[in-house]
Design a protein around this motif. Structure first.
Motif, PDB file in Angstrom:
ATOM      1  N   CYS A  10       0.863  -1.184   0.000  1.00 19.04           N
ATOM      2  CA  CYS A  10       0.000   0.000   0.000  1.00 19.04           C
ATOM      3  C   CYS A  10       0.900   1.235   0.000  1.00 19.04           C
ATOM      4  O   CYS A  10       1.115   1.860   1.037  1.00 19.04           O
ATOM      5  CB  CYS A  10      -0.915  -0.016   1.227  1.00 19.04           C
ATOM      6  N   ASN A  11       1.431   1.573  -1.189  1.00 18.49           N
ATOM      7  CA  ASN A  11       2.440   2.633  -1.228  1.00 18.49           C
ATOM      8  C   ASN A  11       2.261   3.657  -2.356  1.00 18.49           C
ATOM      9  O   ASN A  11       3.146   4.448  -2.627  1.00 18.49           O
ATOM     10  CB  ASN A  11       3.839   2.021  -1.317  1.00 18.49           C
ATOM     11  N   ILE A  12       1.103   3.656  -3.008  1.00 15.37           N
ATOM     12  CA  ILE A  12       0.804   4.642  -4.040  1.00 15.37           C
ATOM     13  C   ILE A  12       0.014   5.778  -3.391  1.00 15.37           C
ATOM     14  O   ILE A  12      -1.059   5.536  -2.827  1.00 15.37           O
ATOM     15  CB  ILE A  12      -0.026   4.029  -5.197  1.00 15.37           C
ATOM     16  N   PRO A  13       0.520   7.029  -3.442  1.00 16.83           N
ATOM     17  CA  PRO A  13      -0.216   8.123  -2.797  1.00 16.83           C
ATOM     18  C   PRO A  13      -1.593   8.334  -3.409  1.00 16.83           C
ATOM     19  O   PRO A  13      -1.753   8.347  -4.630  1.00 16.83           O
ATOM     20  CB  PRO A  13       0.669   9.350  -3.038  1.00 16.83           C
ATOM     21  N   GLY A  14      -2.609   8.455  -2.564  1.00 18.46           N
ATOM     22  CA  GLY A  14      -3.962   8.815  -2.989  1.00 18.46           C
ATOM     23  C   GLY A  14      -4.115  10.305  -2.755  1.00 18.46           C
ATOM     24  O   GLY A  14      -3.629  11.119  -3.533  1.00 18.46           O
ATOM     25  N   TYR A  15      -4.758  10.671  -1.635  1.00 17.06           N
ATOM     26  CA  TYR A  15      -4.740  12.064  -1.205  1.00 17.06           C
ATOM     27  C   TYR A  15      -3.383  12.272  -0.563  1.00 17.06           C
ATOM     28  O   TYR A  15      -3.157  11.879   0.571  1.00 17.06           O
ATOM     29  CB  TYR A  15      -5.861  12.368  -0.211  1.00 17.06           C
ATOM     30  N   GLY A  16      -2.465  12.878  -1.308  1.00 18.24           N
ATOM     31  CA  GLY A  16      -1.076  12.968  -0.875  1.00 18.24           C
ATOM     32  C   GLY A  16      -0.713  14.210  -0.116  1.00 18.24           C
ATOM     33  O   GLY A  16       0.362  14.289   0.457  1.00 18.24           O
ATOM     34  N   SER A  17      -1.586  15.209  -0.109  1.00 19.60           N
ATOM     35  CA  SER A  17      -1.307  16.396   0.685  1.00 19.60           C
ATOM     36  C   SER A  17      -2.631  17.013   1.111  1.00 19.60           C
ATOM     37  O   SER A  17      -3.676  16.731   0.536  1.00 19.60           O
ATOM     38  CB  SER A  17      -0.468  17.414  -0.093  1.00 19.60           C
ATOM     39  N   THR A  18      -2.553  17.847   2.128  1.00 24.11           N
ATOM     40  CA  THR A  18      -3.760  18.460   2.647  1.00 24.11           C
ATOM     41  C   THR A  18      -3.467  19.860   3.142  1.00 24.11           C
ATOM     42  O   THR A  18      -2.392  20.124   3.669  1.00 24.11           O
ATOM     43  CB  THR A  18      -4.366  17.637   3.794  1.00 24.11           C
ATOM     44  N   THR A  19      -4.394  20.748   2.937  1.00 22.98           N
ATOM     45  CA  THR A  19      -4.324  22.068   3.562  1.00 22.98           C
ATOM     46  C   THR A  19      -5.583  22.309   4.375  1.00 22.98           C
ATOM     47  O   THR A  19      -5.705  23.328   5.033  1.00 22.98           O
ATOM     48  CB  THR A  19      -4.174  23.194   2.514  1.00 22.98           C
ATOM     49  N   ASP A  20      -6.532  21.383   4.305  1.00 24.60           N
ATOM     50  CA  ASP A  20      -7.754  21.512   5.100  1.00 24.60           C
ATOM     51  C   ASP A  20      -7.395  21.318   6.563  1.00 24.60           C
ATOM     52  O   ASP A  20      -6.790  20.327   6.931  1.00 24.60           O
ATOM     53  CB  ASP A  20      -8.785  20.452   4.702  1.00 24.60           C
ATOM     54  N   GLU A  21      -7.764  22.265   7.369  1.00 25.36           N
ATOM     55  CA  GLU A  21      -7.516  22.133   8.797  1.00 25.36           C
ATOM     56  C   GLU A  21      -8.746  22.546   9.565  1.00 25.36           C
ATOM     57  O   GLU A  21      -9.559  23.335   9.094  1.00 25.36           O
ATOM     58  CB  GLU A  21      -6.312  22.966   9.236  1.00 25.36           C
ATOM     59  N   MET A  22      -8.876  21.978  10.731  1.00 22.95           N
ATOM     60  CA  MET A  22      -9.999  22.308  11.588  1.00 22.95           C
ATOM     61  C   MET A  22      -9.433  22.580  12.976  1.00 22.95           C
ATOM     62  O   MET A  22      -8.698  21.752  13.517  1.00 22.95           O
ATOM     63  CB  MET A  22     -10.969  21.129  11.634  1.00 22.95           C
ATOM     64  N   ALA A  23      -9.722  23.733  13.506  1.00 20.76           N
ATOM     65  CA  ALA A  23      -9.291  24.053  14.860  1.00 20.76           C
ATOM     66  C   ALA A  23     -10.271  23.411  15.832  1.00 20.76           C
ATOM     67  O   ALA A  23     -11.479  23.531  15.673  1.00 20.76           O
ATOM     68  CB  ALA A  23      -9.243  25.555  15.071  1.00 20.76           C
ATOM     69  N   ILE A  24      -9.743  22.713  16.795  1.00 20.80           N
ATOM     70  CA  ILE A  24     -10.569  22.033  17.785  1.00 20.80           C
ATOM     71  C   ILE A  24     -10.483  22.815  19.086  1.00 20.80           C
ATOM     72  O   ILE A  24      -9.387  23.094  19.575  1.00 20.80           O
ATOM     73  CB  ILE A  24     -10.087  20.586  17.999  1.00 20.80           C
ATOM     74  N   LYS A  25     -11.626  23.178  19.621  1.00 22.84           N
ATOM     75  CA  LYS A  25     -11.634  23.916  20.888  1.00 22.84           C
ATOM     76  C   LYS A  25     -11.283  22.955  22.017  1.00 22.84           C
ATOM     77  O   LYS A  25     -11.734  21.820  22.057  1.00 22.84           O
ATOM     78  CB  LYS A  25     -13.001  24.533  21.133  1.00 22.84           C
ATOM     79  N   SER A  26     -10.485  23.449  22.917  1.00 24.48           N
ATOM     80  CA  SER A  26     -10.053  22.663  24.052  1.00 24.48           C
ATOM     81  C   SER A  26     -10.638  23.246  25.329  1.00 24.48           C
ATOM     82  O   SER A  26     -10.964  24.427  25.389  1.00 24.48           O
ATOM     83  CB  SER A  26      -8.521  22.689  24.130  1.00 24.48           C
ATOM     84  N   ARG A  27     -10.745  22.431  26.348  1.00 25.69           N
ATOM     85  CA  ARG A  27     -11.187  22.933  27.650  1.00 25.69           C
ATOM     86  C   ARG A  27     -10.102  23.790  28.294  1.00 25.69           C
ATOM     87  O   ARG A  27     -10.372  24.574  29.174  1.00 25.69           O
ATOM     88  CB  ARG A  27     -11.545  21.778  28.574  1.00 25.69           C
ATOM     89  N   HIS A  28      -8.876  23.604  27.854  1.00 24.06           N
ATOM     90  CA  HIS A  28      -7.763  24.413  28.346  1.00 24.06           C
ATOM     91  C   HIS A  28      -7.656  25.641  27.459  1.00 24.06           C
ATOM     92  O   HIS A  28      -7.553  25.522  26.240  1.00 24.06           O
ATOM     93  CB  HIS A  28      -6.462  23.611  28.319  1.00 24.06           C
ATOM     94  N   PRO A  29      -7.680  26.835  28.030  1.00 19.54           N
ATOM     95  CA  PRO A  29      -7.750  28.051  27.218  1.00 19.54           C
ATOM     96  C   PRO A  29      -6.550  28.275  26.305  1.00 19.54           C
ATOM     97  O   PRO A  29      -6.671  28.929  25.292  1.00 19.54           O
ATOM     98  CB  PRO A  29      -7.859  29.173  28.254  1.00 19.54           C
TER      99      PRO A  29
END
Length: 165
Positions: free
Chosen positions: A122-141
């Motif tokens: 399993c070594n052929i790149p499919g989705y090989g890069s990403t710029t989609d990001e999601m900020a996750i809120k934390s309980r720690h400010p």
């Protein structure tokens, strides 16, 4: 003055300075993470035949800009990470001056790219890069967590028996 006495005096002075407590800072800890999987059926989505890929190498490039009064600070980095047994890669930045997650005064761009697979089947790149990001809120400010979209490798040939036509 005797050099030994002078040395002891300076050593005692330095030890006294190191015992003083510094004021607590509210600097942010930043975590950038994502995952890599094997897309067995080559659909560019996670299916029941897919599995998380341990040992895959990923390059992460990020740029964080803090908007602090009277200054604009910027932190940029590029690192390679290897996925763990669950296919997860992670970068932790322990403390960044001027960035407070609770204040939402941070602008960021992160991109992850596949470098190499740990699996010969399993070594052929499919989705090989990403710029989609999601900020996750934390309980720690002051904990900023950025989760990047999943990336995948696939086999060189689709298994029609396993995945259908």
């Amino acid at each position: 003055m005797n050099p030994i006495i002078l040395f002891l005096f300076f050593s005692l002075f330095i030890m006294t300075l190191s015992l003083q407590t510094e004021p607590a800072t509210n600097n942010a800890q930043i975590i950038v993470m994502g995952l890599v999987y094997c897309d067995v059926c080559t659909t560019n989505s996670f299916s029941r035949h897919s599995y998380f890929l341990p040992g895959a190498e990923v390059q992460i490039d990020c740029n964080f800009r803090a908007y602090v009064p009277k200054t604009k600070e910027q932190v940029s980095f590029s690192v390679n990470r290897t996925t763990d047994k669950h296919g997860v890669y992670m970068v932790e930045i322990p403390s960044v001056d001027g960035i407070e997650c609770a204040e939402a005064d941070i602008a960021s761009t992160c991109q992850a790219s596949l470098v190499g697979s740990s699996s010969a089947s399993c070594n052929i790149p499919g989705y090989g890069s990403t710029t989609d990001e999601m900020a996750i809120k934390s309980r720690h400010p002051n904990l900023c967590i950025y989760s990047l979209a999943a990336m995948n490798f696939r086999p060189s040939k689709r298994n029609a028996r396993l995945c259908g036509k």
